[in-house]
Design a protein around this motif. Sequence first.
Motif, PDB file in Angstrom:
ATOM      1  N   THR A 146      16.614  10.390   9.091  1.00 50.01           N
ATOM      2  CA  THR A 146      17.444   9.909  10.300  1.00 50.01           C
ATOM      3  C   THR A 146      18.929  10.169   9.624  1.00 50.01           C
ATOM      4  N   VAL A 160      23.326  10.748  16.406  1.00 46.20           N
ATOM      5  CA  VAL A 160      22.028  10.088  15.551  1.00 46.20           C
ATOM      6  C   VAL A 160      21.101  11.460  15.554  1.00 46.20           C
ATOM      7  N   VAL A 186      16.453   3.365  16.154  1.00 43.05           N
ATOM      8  CA  VAL A 186      16.575   4.412  15.266  1.00 43.05           C
ATOM      9  C   VAL A 186      16.021   4.124  14.211  1.00 43.05           C
TER      10      VAL A 186
END
Length: 189
Positions: A146, A160, A186
């Motif tokens: 990520t 993101v 996230v």
Amino acid sequence: MLSSQERASIDVRGGGRAKHIGDDVQLEPVPRLEWSLATEAHPPATEAATPASLRGSWIHTASERQVLELFRKLHGAKRQLPAPWWLRALDRGDLASRAEAFQIEDEVHAVLSARSGWVFVPWVGISEAGYWEYAPSDRGSVKMPTTVVLTDEHDGWLNVVPAYRDEEPLPVPTSTTKLLSLLPQVEVW
């Protein structure tokens, strides 16, 4: 005294190349070289720990007017030059100043470095500010963990990108104000 052949073979500094025509030496502009020197980082990106520590090149320290003039002169607006996200946004008038961009970079770094698992990665393209990876998402067969990256694609200035194994997912546009509330989600991707 140098012969005309020796003069033509000398490397000419200052954004030009020597070209020998008869007994004359003419200069040809080398825009990519000029831009490369303008964006050269000091210290090397491999030693940088924050976006601020990457801001040592000419484009970060010269007057904004000079930076924009050179960028426009070398056709940077047509995306022919590698440039930081903020310079493209500043060129379009989407950012008020380079200082505003630096503040955004510093805010993102402050938010992410205060959280466990986030790592600043300075190794990116020429003159870029770096990006942040969420280390716990880097497991198994993940191609890319990520990641939070700065962008000029929208006025939130952040994307993101979820961790992925096969196909690269679409980035999730966000902003510095929304990032903190988005992080709990996230961090479990």
